[in-house]
Design a protein around this motif. Structure first.
Motif, PDB file in Angstrom:
ATOM      1  N   ALA A  10       1.375  -1.279   0.460  1.00 17.28           N
ATOM      2  CA  ALA A  10      -0.299   0.061  -0.136  1.00 17.28           C
ATOM      3  C   ALA A  10       1.060   1.034   0.180  1.00 17.28           C
ATOM      4  O   ALA A  10       0.171   1.930  -0.909  1.00 17.28           O
ATOM      5  CB  ALA A  10      -1.666  -0.296   1.249  1.00 17.28           C
ATOM      6  N   TRP A  11       2.273   1.437   0.481  1.00 17.68           N
ATOM      7  CA  TRP A  11       2.341   2.620   0.871  1.00 17.68           C
ATOM      8  C   TRP A  11       4.116   2.275   0.093  1.00 17.68           C
ATOM      9  O   TRP A  11       4.485   3.339  -0.392  1.00 17.68           O
ATOM     10  CB  TRP A  11       2.839   2.588   2.080  1.00 17.68           C
ATOM     11  N   LEU A  12       4.109   1.307  -0.177  1.00 21.30           N
ATOM     12  CA  LEU A  12       4.324   1.756  -1.848  1.00 21.30           C
ATOM     13  C   LEU A  12       3.439   2.320  -3.794  1.00 21.30           C
ATOM     14  O   LEU A  12       4.415   3.218  -3.797  1.00 21.30           O
ATOM     15  CB  LEU A  12       5.078   0.360  -2.791  1.00 21.30           C
ATOM     16  N   PHE A  13       2.539   1.643  -3.283  1.00 28.20           N
ATOM     17  CA  PHE A  13       1.483   2.687  -4.168  1.00 28.20           C
ATOM     18  C   PHE A  13       1.739   4.011  -3.525  1.00 28.20           C
ATOM     19  O   PHE A  13       1.790   4.929  -5.288  1.00 28.20           O
ATOM     20  CB  PHE A  13       0.728   1.864  -3.987  1.00 28.20           C
ATOM     21  N   VAL A  14       1.249   4.248  -2.309  1.00 23.12           N
ATOM     22  CA  VAL A  14       0.900   5.388  -2.667  1.00 23.12           C
ATOM     23  C   VAL A  14       2.126   6.551  -3.099  1.00 23.12           C
ATOM     24  O   VAL A  14       2.588   7.208  -3.042  1.00 23.12           O
ATOM     25  CB  VAL A  14       0.803   6.076  -0.950  1.00 23.12           C
ATOM     26  N   LEU A  15       3.694   5.636  -2.671  1.00 17.81           N
ATOM     27  CA  LEU A  15       4.226   7.150  -2.331  1.00 17.81           C
ATOM     28  C   LEU A  15       5.216   7.364  -4.114  1.00 17.81           C
ATOM     29  O   LEU A  15       5.298   8.047  -4.786  1.00 17.81           O
ATOM     30  CB  LEU A  15       6.115   6.001  -2.050  1.00 17.81           C
ATOM     31  N   SER A  16       4.973   5.997  -5.132  1.00 20.54           N
ATOM     32  CA  SER A  16       4.249   6.003  -6.785  1.00 20.54           C
ATOM     33  C   SER A  16       4.163   7.023  -6.980  1.00 20.54           C
ATOM     34  O   SER A  16       5.064   7.747  -8.035  1.00 20.54           O
ATOM     35  CB  SER A  16       4.530   4.559  -6.526  1.00 20.54           C
ATOM     36  N   ALA A  17       2.606   7.228  -6.246  1.00 18.79           N
ATOM     37  CA  ALA A  17       1.730   8.377  -7.043  1.00 18.79           C
ATOM     38  C   ALA A  17       1.666   9.523  -6.504  1.00 18.79           C
ATOM     39  O   ALA A  17       1.445  10.564  -7.556  1.00 18.79           O
ATOM     40  CB  ALA A  17       0.238   8.016  -6.547  1.00 18.79           C
ATOM     41  N   THR A  18       2.663  10.503  -5.267  1.00 17.15           N
ATOM     42  CA  THR A  18       3.302  11.647  -5.221  1.00 17.15           C
ATOM     43  C   THR A  18       3.951  11.448  -5.585  1.00 17.15           C
ATOM     44  O   THR A  18       4.466  13.055  -5.716  1.00 17.15           O
ATOM     45  CB  THR A  18       3.592  10.837  -3.322  1.00 17.15           C
ATOM     46  N   THR A  34       6.261  13.994   2.916  1.00 16.01           N
ATOM     47  CA  THR A  34       4.804  13.257   3.650  1.00 16.01           C
ATOM     48  C   THR A  34       3.179  12.664   3.516  1.00 16.01           C
ATOM     49  O   THR A  34       3.496  13.619   2.044  1.00 16.01           O
ATOM     50  CB  THR A  34       4.305  14.124   4.995  1.00 16.01           C
ATOM     51  N   THR A  35       3.274  11.605   2.963  1.00 17.50           N
ATOM     52  CA  THR A  35       2.312  10.881   2.651  1.00 17.50           C
ATOM     53  C   THR A  35       1.101  11.457   3.480  1.00 17.50           C
ATOM     54  O   THR A  35       1.009  12.028   4.644  1.00 17.50           O
ATOM     55  CB  THR A  35       2.494   9.356   2.189  1.00 17.50           C
ATOM     56  N   ASP A  36       0.020  10.880   2.494  1.00 15.68           N
ATOM     57  CA  ASP A  36      -1.584  11.147   3.022  1.00 15.68           C
ATOM     58  C   ASP A  36      -1.625  10.076   4.465  1.00 15.68           C
ATOM     59  O   ASP A  36      -2.615  10.689   5.291  1.00 15.68           O
ATOM     60  CB  ASP A  36      -2.415  10.563   2.149  1.00 15.68           C
ATOM     61  N   GLU A  37      -0.555   9.457   4.691  1.00 19.31           N
ATOM     62  CA  GLU A  37      -1.074   8.527   5.705  1.00 19.31           C
ATOM     63  C   GLU A  37      -0.221   9.196   6.734  1.00 19.31           C
ATOM     64  O   GLU A  37      -0.199   7.894   7.925  1.00 19.31           O
ATOM     65  CB  GLU A  37      -0.583   6.756   5.819  1.00 19.31           C
ATOM     66  N   GLY A  38       0.843  10.153   6.899  1.00 22.80           N
ATOM     67  CA  GLY A  38       1.511  10.635   7.560  1.00 22.80           C
ATOM     68  C   GLY A  38       2.784   9.832   7.770  1.00 22.80           C
ATOM     69  O   GLY A  38       3.667  10.724   8.885  1.00 22.80           O
ATOM     70  N   VAL A  39       3.166   9.143   6.455  1.00 25.24           N
ATOM     71  CA  VAL A  39       4.809   8.826   6.956  1.00 25.24           C
ATOM     72  C   VAL A  39       5.339   9.945   6.009  1.00 25.24           C
ATOM     73  O   VAL A  39       5.226  10.337   5.090  1.00 25.24           O
ATOM     74  CB  VAL A  39       4.447   7.713   5.937  1.00 25.24           C
ATOM     75  N   ARG A  40       6.549  10.182   6.617  1.00 23.51           N
ATOM     76  CA  ARG A  40       7.527  11.291   6.857  1.00 23.51           C
ATOM     77  C   ARG A  40       8.596  11.073   5.722  1.00 23.51           C
ATOM     78  O   ARG A  40       9.219  10.282   6.735  1.00 23.51           O
ATOM     79  CB  ARG A  40       7.863  12.281   7.787  1.00 23.51           C
ATOM     80  N   PHE A  41       9.157  11.097   4.104  1.00 23.02           N
ATOM     81  CA  PHE A  41      10.173  10.442   4.150  1.00 23.02           C
ATOM     82  C   PHE A  41      11.204  12.088   3.860  1.00 23.02           C
ATOM     83  O   PHE A  41      10.732  12.747   3.437  1.00 23.02           O
ATOM     84  CB  PHE A  41       9.717  10.263   2.987  1.00 23.02           C
TER      85      PHE A  41
END
Length: 376
Positions: A10-18, A34-41
């Motif tokens: 799921a968060w691979l998909f989110v990061l790919s889209a962002t 920061t992803t929509d889920e709040g993961v900070r990169f």
């Protein structure tokens, strides 16, 4: 940690889209996401250079309260990539790569620093290092420099919980070529860590730790001696008369076993060969010519399991013909690779100084056990 709250897929998909594709910078720079889920990169951009100041990366991570690191880098200086990887591990960060960004060559080493490592298939590329820093050196100096860097890479991969066999794969591709890893290859070489939702593999499951301890009756074998030939003895004593000598690869029949000796018939002659000189077809350690780095042996399975599962480097335990358990470094590679790995592990004090390379002729089967990737 937030990164555990959604699946790796799921968060691979989110990061790919962002993320969006842009040209990598010449030296390392750092951007934040920061992803929509709040993961900070913190995203590492550009090529690794020997002069890069990694204190800037540390400040970016601390000020942004980052959970994970992403990369957009074609590679660069190997030592600097290893330095960043160790810094990533010391900060307890996770690493992620996606196909919309590049992480190739030395960048793949920095990626290994992640405590949890997730990557899309085809997002990590490896190849042979160019060692451009050796230009202008005398041959002896250049060889020594390459050997030192190779040892550093092997030691680093081992410390990060990856299989140093990845280096052997990398060496098959010239520095002007890139080999992108499949998902199964990243699992095989422990480049990525298992998804928490992913069921344990059979080799990892505790219920399979106590594999069969039965030793098959040895009936057929092949001569395999470290010196290239093995003596056929008149009796089961090391100082008995040598009847003949046979080259590695010679087939033989095993008629019985007396202690540590096989009673064999070979090329029309009958005599004795030590267990350590014969590769047995009935055993499940069935890769003829494979060498192992053995670090110790113990007399019971629980002790063997404890050593393997509590190790900072990947180990395996093998049932041996005398009922004991040999503990070896779990890595894939040829003979030259094993020798380089042994030197590196000894130099870093990662294994006992009396560790040896062995043909493993007395190994019946691997009985334990894929350790969890170290988070240290």
């Amino acid at each position: 940690m937030k990164i555990h709250q959604i699946s790796c897929a799921a968060w691979l998909f989110v990061l790919s889209a962002t993320l969006f594709v842009n040209d990598a910078a010449a030296h390392l720079t750092y951007t934040e996401l920061t992803t929509d889920e709040g993961v900070r990169f913190v995203i590492v951009n550009g090529s690794f250079d020997a002069d890069d100041d990694l204190s800037k990366f540390r400040r970016a991570v601390v000020s942004y309260h980052a959970d994970a690191v992403n990369f957009d880098s074609p590679g660069g200086n190997v030592e600097k990539a290893i330095e960043l990887g160790r810094l990533i591990r010391s900060l307890g960060l996770n690493t992620v790569t996606v196909r919309t960004k590049e992480c190739a060559s030395a960048c793949s080493l920095a990626f290994l620093g992640g405590v949890i490592r997730v990557a899309e298939a085809g997002s990590i590329g490896v190849h042979k290092a160019s060692f451009s820093d050796t230009k202008g050196m005398r041959v002896e100096e250049a060889v020594a420099a390459v050997q030192a860097i190779t040892a550093d890479v092997i030691s680093y991969m081992t410390d990060m919980g990856a299989d140093p066999g990845l280096l052997k794969l990398s060496l098959q591709y010239d520095s002007d070529d890139i080999r992108y890893l499949s998902a199964s290859e990243m699992k095989r070489y422990r480049v990525t860590t298992p998804d928490e939702e992913e069921p344990q593999s059979e080799s990892q499951a505790p219920s399979n730790i106590s594999a069969s301890l039965q030793i098959p009756i040895a009936q057929n074998g092949i001569v395999q001696h470290p010196m290239g030939t093995a003596p056929l003895k008149e009796s089961d004593k090391a100082d008995s008369k040598t009847v003949a000598k046979f080259a590695n690869g010679s087939a033989l029949n095993i008629e019985g076993s007396d202690g540590d000796w096989y009673r064999v018939s070979i090329a029309g002659q009958t005599g004795y060969m030590h267990h350590t000189w014969v590769w047995v077809r009935e055993f499940e350690e069935n890769q003829f010519g494979k060498r192992y780095i053995q670090i110790k042996s113990v007399d019971n399975l629980e002790a063997a399991r404890s050593v393997v599962l509590n190790s900072k480097i990947p180990l395996a335990a093998h049932l041996t013909t005398n009922g004991w358990f040999a503990i070896t470094v779990k890595a894939t590679g040829g003979n030259d690779f094993e020798r380089s790995l042994l030197r590196s592990l000894l130099a870093s004090h990662a294994i006992p100084k009396d560790a040896v390379i062995t043909l493993g002729n007395t190994y019946v089967r691997e009985v334990c056990c894929s350790p969890a990737v170290s988070n240290k």
